[in-house]
Design a protein around this motif. Structure first.
Motif, PDB file in Angstrom:
ATOM      1  N   ASP A   1      10.623 -24.980   0.352  1.00 16.56           N
ATOM      2  CA  ASP A   1      10.091 -24.872  -1.018  1.00 16.56           C
ATOM      3  C   ASP A   1      11.067 -25.467  -2.027  1.00 16.56           C
ATOM      4  O   ASP A   1      10.668 -26.172  -2.961  1.00 16.56           O
ATOM      5  N   LYS A   2      12.331 -25.157  -1.832  1.00 17.47           N
ATOM      6  CA  LYS A   2      13.364 -25.636  -2.753  1.00 17.47           C
ATOM      7  C   LYS A   2      13.387 -27.168  -2.785  1.00 17.47           C
ATOM      8  O   LYS A   2      13.425 -27.779  -3.865  1.00 17.47           O
TER       9      LYS A   2
ATOM     10  N   TYR B   1       8.686 -13.581  -6.360  1.00 20.77           N
ATOM     11  CA  TYR B   1       8.608 -15.001  -6.007  1.00 20.77           C
ATOM     12  C   TYR B   1       7.158 -15.398  -5.749  1.00 20.77           C
ATOM     13  O   TYR B   1       6.700 -16.457  -6.191  1.00 20.77           O
ATOM     14  N   ASP B   2       6.428 -14.537  -5.050  1.00 15.15           N
ATOM     15  CA  ASP B   2       5.022 -14.822  -4.757  1.00 15.15           C
ATOM     16  C   ASP B   2       4.183 -14.828  -6.032  1.00 15.15           C
ATOM     17  O   ASP B   2       3.275 -15.655  -6.184  1.00 15.15           O
ATOM     18  N   ASN B   3       4.471 -13.919  -6.959  1.00 14.12           N
ATOM     19  CA  ASN B   3       3.746 -13.890  -8.239  1.00 14.12           C
ATOM     20  C   ASN B   3       3.992 -15.166  -9.038  1.00 14.12           C
ATOM     21  O   ASN B   3       3.071 -15.730  -9.643  1.00 14.12           O
ATOM     22  N   GLN B   4       5.245 -15.617  -9.059  1.00 12.00           N
ATOM     23  CA  GLN B   4       5.566 -16.865  -9.748  1.00 12.00           C
ATOM     24  C   GLN B   4       4.860 -18.038  -9.071  1.00 12.00           C
ATOM     25  O   GLN B   4       4.406 -18.975  -9.745  1.00 12.00           O
ATOM     26  N   LEU B   5       4.734 -17.953  -7.770  1.00  7.11           N
ATOM     27  CA  LEU B   5       4.068 -19.003  -7.011  1.00  7.11           C
ATOM     28  C   LEU B   5       2.616 -19.168  -7.446  1.00  7.11           C
ATOM     29  O   LEU B   5       2.099 -20.291  -7.556  1.00  7.11           O
ATOM     30  N   ARG B   6       1.966 -18.056  -7.728  1.00 12.74           N
ATOM     31  CA  ARG B   6       0.586 -18.114  -8.186  1.00 12.74           C
ATOM     32  C   ARG B   6       0.482 -18.837  -9.536  1.00 12.74           C
ATOM     33  O   ARG B   6      -0.441 -19.615  -9.771  1.00 12.74           O
ATOM     34  N   LYS B   7       1.431 -18.562 -10.423  1.00 12.32           N
ATOM     35  CA  LYS B   7       1.447 -19.224 -11.723  1.00 12.32           C
ATOM     36  C   LYS B   7       1.711 -20.720 -11.565  1.00 12.32           C
ATOM     37  O   LYS B   7       1.091 -21.547 -12.249  1.00 12.32           O
ATOM     38  N   THR B   8       2.605 -21.065 -10.667  1.00 10.36           N
ATOM     39  CA  THR B   8       2.949 -22.469 -10.445  1.00 10.36           C
ATOM     40  C   THR B   8       1.751 -23.245  -9.915  1.00 10.36           C
ATOM     41  O   THR B   8       1.442 -24.345 -10.392  1.00 10.36           O
TER      42      THR B   8
ATOM     43  N   GLN C   1      10.226 -21.402 -10.720  1.00  7.76           N
ATOM     44  CA  GLN C   1      10.067 -21.170  -9.278  1.00  7.76           C
ATOM     45  C   GLN C   1      11.344 -21.542  -8.533  1.00  7.76           C
ATOM     46  O   GLN C   1      11.764 -20.845  -7.592  1.00  7.76           O
ATOM     47  N   LEU C   2      11.967 -22.624  -8.956  1.00  8.12           N
ATOM     48  CA  LEU C   2      13.198 -23.087  -8.316  1.00  8.12           C
ATOM     49  C   LEU C   2      14.322 -22.074  -8.489  1.00  8.12           C
ATOM     50  O   LEU C   2      15.064 -21.785  -7.541  1.00  8.12           O
ATOM     51  N   VAL C   3      14.460 -21.511  -9.682  1.00  9.46           N
ATOM     52  CA  VAL C   3      15.488 -20.502  -9.931  1.00  9.46           C
ATOM     53  C   VAL C   3      15.272 -19.291  -9.022  1.00  9.46           C
ATOM     54  O   VAL C   3      16.221 -18.777  -8.404  1.00  9.46           O
ATOM     55  N   GLN C   4      14.023 -18.848  -8.922  1.00  4.66           N
ATOM     56  CA  GLN C   4      13.734 -17.691  -8.072  1.00  4.66           C
ATOM     57  C   GLN C   4      13.978 -17.998  -6.602  1.00  4.66           C
ATOM     58  O   GLN C   4      14.446 -17.140  -5.853  1.00  4.66           O
ATOM     59  N   SER C   5      13.664 -19.211  -6.190  1.00  8.10           N
ATOM     60  CA  SER C   5      13.898 -19.586  -4.782  1.00  8.10           C
ATOM     61  C   SER C   5      15.386 -19.584  -4.465  1.00  8.10           C
ATOM     62  O   SER C   5      15.810 -19.098  -3.408  1.00  8.10           O
TER      63      SER C   5
END
Length: 253
Positions: free
Chosen positions: A75-76, A155-162, A236-240
């Motif tokens: 992902d990163k 991380y999964d929640n942010q993924l949905r937004k992304t 997303q990158l920061v969270q990853s």
């Protein structure tokens, strides 16, 4: 005969009362020891079973953490590529809008086609979330500490937004296509897209200022949506990176 036997037992107790009491105490002591040994065996069995389950869960957690780490690393890398692509595309779109906002007699037709090709190009982020999805559906998230689970869920929640922002970009692109088809020759953008020599006519059929203004506005929507998408990519990158660091430290990977 029965009376005789009873009388004999009574006579024995009368003759040996101390031995009878000692025998009864000895029997109670034996029962207590047996009960205690049984209780100890059951308790020890529960303890051993709990230890075994804890060992299996910890071992499984480390395997899942390694798999999750590999997903996050992919992902990163994908996020870095998506951010770089979209920032380059943003530059091309801004340059295209500058051309359209300048006098039409100064337009570089080839440059417009190149920048329109970049505008129509997409590079959506495709996450590798197989391990997390598997853990969530199988209930194995319980193998991890709650603080780490919370971080995975975030991380999964942010993924949905992304991914939602990527969908908006795609929608804006498709809304641009019909008007673009009236103005540009898509055969040329197709050739440029695949680095082929241009063999078709490069025409621009912009009949009036109103058509041009609508075209510019639709391109501006794509740029705006893309700018918001870049923000989600960066979040997303920061969270990853934070999650990768946490998993590595926790499981010494």
């Amino acid at each position: 005969m029965e009376k005789q036997s009873i009388n004999q037992d009574q006579s024995i107790e009368e003759r040996n009362p101390k031995e009878t009491i000692v025998s009864k105490k000895r029997n109670w002591s034996s029962y207590f020891k047996e009960f205690f040994m049984l209780f100890l065996a059951i308790s020890l069995g529960f303890f051993v079973e709990n230890q075994r389950e804890s060992y299996v869960e910890n071992k499984s957690a480390k395997v899942l953490a390694q798999s999750m780490l590999e997903d996050l690393e992919q992902d990163k890398a994908a996020l870095h590529s998506a951010i770089r692509f979209n920032k380059d595309k943003e530059v091309e779109i801004s340059s295209l809008m500058e051309i359209f906002n300048s006098p039409q007699n100064t337009w570089d037709t080839l440059a417009i086609f190149r920048k329109m090709t970049a505008t129509f190009a997409t590079f959506p982020f495709s996450p590798t979330d197989g391990t997390y999805t598997q853990m969530k559906s199988s209930g194995t998230l319980r193998f991890f500490e709650q603080s780490l689970v919370n971080q995975m869920n975030a991380y999964d929640n942010q993924l949905r937004k992304t991914l939602f922002r990527d969908e908006l970009i795609e929608k804006a692109e498709w809304e641009l296509v019909p008007l673009g088809a009236e103005i540009l020759n898509f055969e040329v953008t197709g050739e440029l897209r695949f680095n082929k020599s241009i063999t078709r006519e490069m025409y621009l059929k912009i009949s009036d200022k109103r058509t041009l203004d609508i075209f510019i506005n639709k391109i501006a929507v794509v740029r705006t949506m893309m700018g918001r998408s870049i923000q989600e990519y960066e979040a997303q990158l920061v969270q990853s990176e934070d999650l990768i660091k946490e998993v590595k430290e926790k499981y010494r990977l």
